[in-house]
Enzyme design. Structure first.
Site, PDB file in Angstrom:
ATOM      1  N   ARG A  27       0.861  -1.202   0.000  1.00 16.72           N
ATOM      2  CA  ARG A  27       0.000   0.000   0.000  1.00 16.72           C
ATOM      3  C   ARG A  27       0.888   1.240   0.000  1.00 16.72           C
ATOM      4  O   ARG A  27       1.705   1.433   0.905  1.00 16.72           O
ATOM      5  CB  ARG A  27      -0.906  -0.007   1.241  1.00 16.72           C
ATOM      6  CG  ARG A  27      -1.717   1.253   1.370  1.00 16.72           C
ATOM      7  CD  ARG A  27      -2.676   1.248   2.564  1.00 16.72           C
ATOM      8  NE  ARG A  27      -3.319   2.542   2.664  1.00 16.72           N
ATOM      9  CZ  ARG A  27      -3.446   3.255   3.776  1.00 16.72           C
ATOM     10  NH1 ARG A  27      -3.028   2.763   4.936  1.00 16.72           N
ATOM     11  NH2 ARG A  27      -4.010   4.433   3.761  1.00 16.72           N
ATOM     12  N   HIS A  87      -2.882  11.016   1.441  1.00 16.37           N
ATOM     13  CA  HIS A  87      -2.406  10.664   2.786  1.00 16.37           C
ATOM     14  C   HIS A  87      -1.797  11.932   3.408  1.00 16.37           C
ATOM     15  O   HIS A  87      -0.579  12.079   3.496  1.00 16.37           O
ATOM     16  CB  HIS A  87      -1.388   9.523   2.702  1.00 16.37           C
ATOM     17  CG  HIS A  87      -1.166   8.803   3.996  1.00 16.37           C
ATOM     18  ND1 HIS A  87      -1.312   7.443   4.150  1.00 16.37           N
ATOM     19  CD2 HIS A  87      -0.799   9.257   5.217  1.00 16.37           C
ATOM     20  CE1 HIS A  87      -1.034   7.090   5.393  1.00 16.37           C
ATOM     21  NE2 HIS A  87      -0.717   8.180   6.072  1.00 16.37           N
ATOM     22  N   GLU A  93      -7.519   8.292   6.773  1.00 15.84           N
ATOM     23  CA  GLU A  93      -7.837   8.825   8.096  1.00 15.84           C
ATOM     24  C   GLU A  93      -8.382  10.255   8.097  1.00 15.84           C
ATOM     25  O   GLU A  93      -7.752  11.181   8.635  1.00 15.84           O
ATOM     26  CB  GLU A  93      -6.600   8.746   9.004  1.00 15.84           C
ATOM     27  CG  GLU A  93      -6.076   7.335   9.156  1.00 15.84           C
ATOM     28  CD  GLU A  93      -4.948   7.219  10.179  1.00 15.84           C
ATOM     29  OE1 GLU A  93      -4.450   8.254  10.637  1.00 15.84           O
ATOM     30  OE2 GLU A  93      -4.577   6.082  10.509  1.00 15.84           O
ATOM     31  N   ASN A 118      -7.603   1.302   9.942  1.00 12.83           N
ATOM     32  CA  ASN A 118      -6.283   1.510  10.556  1.00 12.83           C
ATOM     33  C   ASN A 118      -6.467   1.399  12.068  1.00 12.83           C
ATOM     34  O   ASN A 118      -7.170   2.214  12.668  1.00 12.83           O
ATOM     35  CB  ASN A 118      -5.737   2.908  10.235  1.00 12.83           C
ATOM     36  CG  ASN A 118      -5.404   3.094   8.761  1.00 12.83           C
ATOM     37  OD1 ASN A 118      -5.531   2.171   7.964  1.00 12.83           O
ATOM     38  ND2 ASN A 118      -4.979   4.289   8.398  1.00 12.83           N
ATOM     39  N   TYR A 122      -4.480   1.087  15.781  1.00 17.55           N
ATOM     40  CA  TYR A 122      -3.210   1.145  16.513  1.00 17.55           C
ATOM     41  C   TYR A 122      -3.344   0.855  17.996  1.00 17.55           C
ATOM     42  O   TYR A 122      -2.487   0.246  18.596  1.00 17.55           O
ATOM     43  CB  TYR A 122      -2.562   2.533  16.348  1.00 17.55           C
ATOM     44  CG  TYR A 122      -1.884   2.690  15.000  1.00 17.55           C
ATOM     45  CD1 TYR A 122      -0.573   2.286  14.814  1.00 17.55           C
ATOM     46  CD2 TYR A 122      -2.584   3.201  13.916  1.00 17.55           C
ATOM     47  CE1 TYR A 122       0.052   2.392  13.577  1.00 17.55           C
ATOM     48  CE2 TYR A 122      -1.965   3.312  12.673  1.00 17.55           C
ATOM     49  CZ  TYR A 122      -0.653   2.901  12.512  1.00 17.55           C
ATOM     50  OH  TYR A 122      -0.046   2.994  11.287  1.00 17.55           O
ATOM     51  N   GLU A 163      -3.640  -0.499   8.167  1.00 16.10           N
ATOM     52  CA  GLU A 163      -2.465  -0.083   8.952  1.00 16.10           C
ATOM     53  C   GLU A 163      -2.561  -0.663  10.350  1.00 16.10           C
ATOM     54  O   GLU A 163      -3.642  -0.699  10.941  1.00 16.10           O
ATOM     55  CB  GLU A 163      -2.383   1.442   9.114  1.00 16.10           C
ATOM     56  CG  GLU A 163      -1.791   2.178   7.952  1.00 16.10           C
ATOM     57  CD  GLU A 163      -1.716   3.682   8.208  1.00 16.10           C
ATOM     58  OE1 GLU A 163      -1.366   4.093   9.327  1.00 16.10           O
ATOM     59  OE2 GLU A 163      -2.019   4.416   7.258  1.00 16.10           O
TER      60      GLU A 163
HETATM   61  C1  BGC Z   1      -0.973   7.353   9.766  1.00 14.85           C
HETATM   62  C2  BGC Z   1       0.467   7.116   9.412  1.00 14.85           C
HETATM   63  C3  BGC Z   1       1.316   7.241  10.662  1.00 14.85           C
HETATM   64  C4  BGC Z   1       0.869   6.194  11.654  1.00 14.85           C
HETATM   65  C5  BGC Z   1       1.669   6.145  12.927  1.00 14.85           C
HETATM   66  C6  BGC Z   1      -1.415   6.673  11.047  1.00 14.85           C
HETATM   67  O1  BGC Z   1      -2.306   7.505  11.697  1.00 14.85           O
HETATM   68  O2  BGC Z   1      -1.804   6.987   8.694  1.00 14.85           O
HETATM   69  O3  BGC Z   1       0.831   8.030   8.436  1.00 14.85           O
HETATM   70  O4  BGC Z   1       2.679   7.167  10.405  1.00 14.85           O
HETATM   71  O5  BGC Z   1      -0.458   6.463  12.011  1.00 14.85           O
HETATM   72  O6  BGC Z   1       1.542   7.308  13.646  1.00 14.85           O
END
Ligand code: BGC
Length: 489
Positions: A80, A125, A170, A312, A314, A382
């Site tokens: 990607r 992005h 995002e 995405n 995290y 992501e």
């Molecule tokens: C973003 C990335 C970023 C990653 C880690 C995501 O919100 O799409 O560009 O590097 O988080 O912070």
């Protein structure tokens, strides 16, 4: 550590890694590229760690072949990447096309095809052409049509070979951090106003691009297109406290719901979000119309404008009520939302302060998406783990993180019946991590930013990810052979 049962992943599972143009390409003013808002943001002093910039970054503009080697070394089935809008169209419009920009992305896409890697392209992005920011950027209604023209240009130019498209990455981050908090480009601080307008124009832009693709390109090109939404998994801080429970619902509505409701549920923002914002406006005597824009009946509806769910993920948050903490006169997104997300002290933090490591939050979120929004295939576009401080090539913690996360994806598939189609690790290599510059490393490959060669070296986590992919490939192949043999019997 229990072994990962790769047979759970479907045979056509997308094993990917992701990057973004501004974070890796460099070549910020080479060969006719126009400046983007991130060039401007980094050049204004005091915004980014040590005033670092993406002027060179991983220099993927000139060192693409090195990236390709990394992709091959991992054995990725998918990659990607994002297109730098102002590399292709320096002033953001199709009035002026930069042929060298077209040639660069053509080479990248063609090389990936030669290596049997499927490309997923993100059109946006975070790096808006500065020329468009000068015309009002995402706060200006005209941006939706301009984005649509840019998207059409990309479909026409690359769509014979690219079959997976993401319009915007995002929109939440772009709207909230870029137009409410002002801590990322374009650095606008207009609490309680600008983020809603910017987000609205992003949804309109996405919608127009999707409809264009659907009507004019899909019939010939046969690809799929979506919008990448970021979301934490959230739970009430005190599940026994009704205020925290209600705050968690609001938190969800104002983050994932903000974008997922228009696309997957009703064609409009969550009702709870609308009523909260209206009530707050009334309370504060704000009388300049609705702060949360309405979708016009004269434009295509956002409802149904995603061919898959692009997520995405995290981290996770525990949510507490924030209503009483708001000053009476305060106009802000946070007071509209009336909720605050906090990190559970038992969660380990990796690298950046906001990144609590909570792999099982991903499983819960996947199920939530299935139950609340859609049963369409989900690509995890992501997910990653960062390092700060001394470099550890033997990045054992990150290895555990990927292992645990993929275990949770397995459970989501096998126990919760979620249709997960692919997983993209963030990121292929260490890169320019926005306001943290190069101090935070997310890569499967280490990049030595201190030397002009920008040498890429695989981390242990990269080797382990490659091993998972290879194991899945081998098992899939032998299963295919077994299937053929059993059919012949
Ligand atoms: C973003 C990335 C970023 C990653 C880690 C995501 O919100 O799409 O560009 O590097 O988080 O912070």
């Amino acid at each position: 550590m229990s072994a990962l049962d790769v047979s759970v992943f479907p045979s056509d599972f997308a094993w990917g890694a992701a990057t973004a143009a501004y974070q890796i390409e460099g070549g910020w003013n080479l060969d006719g590229k126009g400046p983007s808002i991130w060039d401007t943001f980094c050049h204004a002093k005091g915004q980014v760690f040590e005033d670092q910039t993406g002027e060179v970054a991983c220099n993927s503009y000139q060192l693409w072949e090195k990236d390709l080697k990394c992709i091959q070394q991992l054995g990725l089935t998918h990659y990607r990447l994002s297109i730098s809008w102002s590399r292709l169209l320096p002033d953001g419009t199709t009035n002026h096309v930069n042929p060298k920009g077209v040639a660069y992305y053509n080479k990248v896409i063609n090389d990936l095809i030669t290596c049997d890697v499927t490309t997923m392209v993100t059109l946006y992005h975070f790096d808006l052409p500065q020329a468009l920011q000068d015309r009002g950027g995402w706060n200006s209604a005209e941006i939706a049509d301009i984005f649509e023209s840019y998207a059409r240009f990309c479909f026409k130019t690359f769509g014979d070979r690219v079959k997976l498209w993401i319009t915007l990455n995002e929109p939440y981050v772009c709207a909230k951090l870029g137009h409410e908090d002002g801590i990322i480009a374009p650095g606008i601080k207009e609490p309680g106003i600008s983020a809603y307008v910017a987000a609205h124009n992003m949804v309109r832009a996405h919608t127009k691009a999707w409809h264009s693709y659907n009507a004019d390109f899909r019939p010939l090109q046969g690809g799929q297109i979506s919008l990448a939404l970021n979301s934490d998994w959230t739970e009430p801080l005190d599940p026994g406290c009704p205020k925290d429970v209600a705050a968690t619902e609001r938190y969800k509505a104002f983050t994932l719901g903000w974008f997922a409701w228009p696309l997957f549920c009703t064609g409009d923002y969550p009702e709870s979000m609308r009523s909260r914002i209206e009530a707050k406006s009334l309370e504060l005597g704000y009388n300049q119309g609705s702060r949360l824009p309405h979708f016009s009946k004269n434009e295509p509806s956002p409802l149904g404008t995603a061919d898959f769910f692009a997520l995405n993920y995290y981290t996770s948050r525990k949510v507490k009520d924030w209503n009483s903490a708001c000053k009476n006169s305060e106009l802000s997104f946070k007071c509209d939302q009336g909720a605050e997300g906090v990190v559970d002290p038992s969660w380990p933090i990796c690298g950046v302060h906001w990144l609590a490591v909570v792999p099982d939050g991903l499983r819960k979120l996947l199920k939530h998406i299935k139950d609340t929004y859609t049963n369409l295939p989900i690509y995890i576009t992501e997910n990653g783990f960062s390092q700060m401080g001394p470099v550890q090539i033997e990045d054992v913690d990150r290895c555990h993180f990927y292992h645990d996360t993929l275990q949770e994806v397995c459970k989501a598939i096998s126990q919760d019946g979620v249709n997960v189609k692919g997983y993209f690790a963030w990121s292929l290599m260490d890169n320019f991590e926005w306001i943290h510059g190069f101090s935070v490393r997310f890569g499967l490959f280490h990049v030595d930013f201190a030397t002009p060669e920008l040498k890429r070296t695989i981390y242990r986590s990269g080797r382990e990810y490659a091993a998972v992919i290879s194991k899945h490939r081998t098992e899939t192949k032998s299963k295919n052979v077994e299937d053929i043999l059993s059919r012949n019997v």
